[in-house]
Design a protein around this motif. Structure first.
Motif, PDB file in Angstrom:
ATOM      1  N   MET A 274      22.150  64.639  10.562  1.00 27.19           N
ATOM      2  CA  MET A 274      23.179  65.427  10.778  1.00 27.19           C
ATOM      3  C   MET A 274      22.861  67.042  10.568  1.00 27.19           C
ATOM      4  SD  MET A 274      27.371  65.864  10.211  1.00 27.19           S
ATOM      5  CE  MET A 274      27.701  64.229  10.910  1.00 27.19           C
ATOM      6  N   GLU A 322      29.052  61.449  17.365  1.00 26.42           N
ATOM      7  CA  GLU A 322      30.250  62.162  16.434  1.00 26.42           C
ATOM      8  C   GLU A 322      31.326  62.812  17.242  1.00 26.42           C
ATOM      9  OE1 GLU A 322      32.345  64.550  14.004  1.00 26.42           O
ATOM     10  OE2 GLU A 322      31.204  65.537  15.661  1.00 26.42           O
ATOM     11  N   VAL A 327      31.407  58.921  12.874  1.00 29.18           N
ATOM     12  CA  VAL A 327      29.968  58.995  13.280  1.00 29.18           C
ATOM     13  C   VAL A 327      30.038  57.288  13.771  1.00 29.18           C
ATOM     14  CG1 VAL A 327      27.629  58.846  12.959  1.00 29.18           C
ATOM     15  CG2 VAL A 327      29.096  60.792  12.122  1.00 29.18           C
ATOM     16  N   ALA A 340      32.335  61.221   8.832  1.00 25.51           N
ATOM     17  CA  ALA A 340      31.168  62.076   8.737  1.00 25.51           C
ATOM     18  C   ALA A 340      31.253  62.807   7.425  1.00 25.51           C
ATOM     19  CB  ALA A 340      31.474  63.309  10.097  1.00 25.51           C
TER      20      ALA A 340
END
Length: 546
Positions: A274, A322, A327, A340
């Protein structure tokens, strides 16, 4: 149901001595009991629904769902005003659709705010009206921008109305930005000529994933991420400029997703990473990441500047999304959902009994998950309806229940796109299926209204050769775009379906009136020639009309 005398007396006995007032409801209104002393018979006061205090009415209406609130608004003008002012239409809208790009209905206090709850109600009503267009006639267009033999592997769509923009990426590395209202390319980038180590080999420099969100465009080519940022005042992405390159993975990237908060990337190295595109925007000028000769060092610096988190899985990462701080990822045959921020896995389940799950899509609220697998099935999972399963001795995950399983395709489902209540699936059997999910599930599951009266399932074929369809995307404005292994891209335009339907209905009405007028004229002519009231004249007029 109307309360009986026994139930009223039982409620009085239960509350006597403790309260000085209690309430019950009936089909005709609200019954209020006013107590004087414990043990005495209560005084019953009946208030009709029309005489209900405004604050109580507003509180009751605010607890209704969108469908019930719309029905309550039809009762009277007082209820219609209360529904417009008190019902949280913004929450109802954001449960089904993303925040609109325009600033016509933003939350109070934000930049560009123009109205209150009534603006969100109008926006919600307009969305419900436009849903009918998906079951009507459409227009088809072809987009020629990539080589005929190029495989369009990924498509991203953003924008509203006439400003809807699509970005397509082919396996050879070419990227094209399209304006869907005209079908013309706005900017393009040729096939990749990168000679770095990451691009060597049959799988090294292939562009397999692309994602678009407002002012951020990300493409996964080889093991690097290429990012284009649209600055303030720019009408579209200029992909002919040099992108920001980030060293993201140690193996080819298979999925990319851009959301409001972050960038997700997953690859064959069984990892999901991420990144923050806000931090990347801040570091762009400082590190000179857009220089024509951006080195591997600058790519590593870009990746380290905006890196947020990393998670490892047990198999190749097929798809990662997401949404709503959650996620959702498909790795091999398993599908999982994690927080997340903390990285904690909240749900994990097998998306298919035997095979892989290459496609995943979610609703805007993150509570509904759609999966497409090798067996050609599109399945709907509701994360709110779950049961606990154990993995190992200490780990406990919630496994959602499958709400619906639809056997749509005869081959692997490669991509899914969802815009409430429509779901589009692209398959290796050469078809794209557009389905109205209200036919398969309960209306309360999707938050939608009643079932559609139009065509609920459409099977579309982008190419005559039935080539493999790799990707498809639904635009909330009313466009459906697909890319296949060969041939041009296809666009199905539903934006003008309601207007075209109205014009066709008006034309049919005019033709019907013309036929009735000709029939009346013919009968009057025959009656005048044969005499009024003559049966032969009526018979002749009918035969002449036939």
């Amino acid at each position: 149901q109307r309360c009986s005398h026994a139930s009223r007396q039982a409620q009085f006995n239960a509350t006597a001595g403790n309260k000085h007032e209690c309430h019950t409801t009936s089909s005709e209104g609200v019954v209020v009991y006013q107590l004087t002393m414990p043990g005495e018979h209560p005084q019953e006061l009946f208030l009709g629904w029309s005489r209900l205090p405004s604050d109580i009415l507003s509180r009751v209406l605010s607890l209704l769902c969108a469908r019930d609130a719309a029905s309550a608004a039809l009762v009277c003008s007082q209820w219609a005003r209360a529904v417009s002012e008190t019902v949280p239409w913004r929450e109802h809208y954001l449960k089904r659709w993303p925040v609109p790009d325009s600033h016509e209905a933003l939350p109070r206090g934000s930049k560009g705010h123009r109205g209150d709850t009534r603006d969100w109600k109008k926006l919600y009503a307009l969305k419900e009206k436009n849903i009918k267009a998906w079951g009507m006639r459409y227009r088809v267009d072809s987009l020629y921008g990539h080589p005929v033999t190029a495989q369009v592997r990924s498509i991203g769509v953003a924008g509203e109305g006439e400003e809807t923009v699509a970005v397509s990426g082919a396996q050879d590395g070419s990227v094209v930005v399209w304006k869907l209202s005209t079908g013309l390319p706005l900017s393009s980038r040729g096939p990749s000529t990168d000679s770095s180590i990451e691009s060597k080999g049959p799988a090294g420099g292939s562009l397999r994933a692309l994602s678009l969100y407002r002012d951020v465009l990300v493409a996964g080519e080889g093991s690097r991420l290429k990012v284009w940022l649209k600055h303030h005042g720019e009408a579209y992405f200029d992909v002919s400029q040099n992108p920001i390159q980030m060293a993201a993975h140690s193996s080819p990237i298979s999925t990319v997703h851009v959301s409001r908060n972050a960038i997700l990337s997953g690859g064959w190295d069984q990892k999901i990473r991420m990144w923050s595109h806000e931090k990347l925007r801040e570091a762009t000028d400082m590190l000179c990441l857009c220089s024509p000769k951006s080195s591997r060092r600058s790519a590593v610096e870009a990746a380290s500047a905006c890196f947020l988190a990393e998670w490892t899985y047990s198999d190749w990462v097929w798809k990662a999304v997401e949404v709503a701080n959650k996620v959702v990822c498909s790795s091999g045959r398993l599908v999982s959902a994690r927080d997340a921020e903390t990285g904690t896995v909240t749900h994990a389940w097998a998306g298919v009994d035997d095979g892989q799950v290459p496609a995943v899509a979610t609703s805007c609220c993150g509570q509904l998950v759609f999966t497409g697998s090798d067996d050609g099935c599109v399945r709907l999972w509701d994360l709110r309806d779950r049961r606990v399963q154990r993995r190992g001795k200490q780990e406990k995950y919630d496994m959602p229940r499958c709400q619906s399983s639809i056997q749509c395709h005869g081959d692997t489902v490669n991509d899914l796109s969802f815009s409430d209540p429509m779901i589009a699936s692209a398959s290796s059997d050469g078809s794209v299926i557009l389905s109205d999910m209200r036919k398969w599930v309960r209306p309360t599951t999707l938050g939608a209204g009643s079932k559609s009266k139009h065509n609920t399932v459409r099977r579309l074929f982008p190419t005559r050769e039935r080539a493999v369809v790799y990707c498809c995307q639904i635009s909330p404005s009313g466009y459906l775009v697909s890319g296949a292994a060969s041939g041009p891209m296809r666009v199905w335009d539903f934006t003008r379906a309601i207007e075209d339907s109205g014009r066709r209905a008006a034309a049919r009405s005019r033709r019907q009136q013309a036929r009735e007028k000709r029939r009346t004229d013919n009968i009057s002519v025959c009656e005048s020639s044969c005499g009024t009231g003559n049966e032969a004249g009526h018979r002749a007029g009918s035969e002449l009309h036939g």
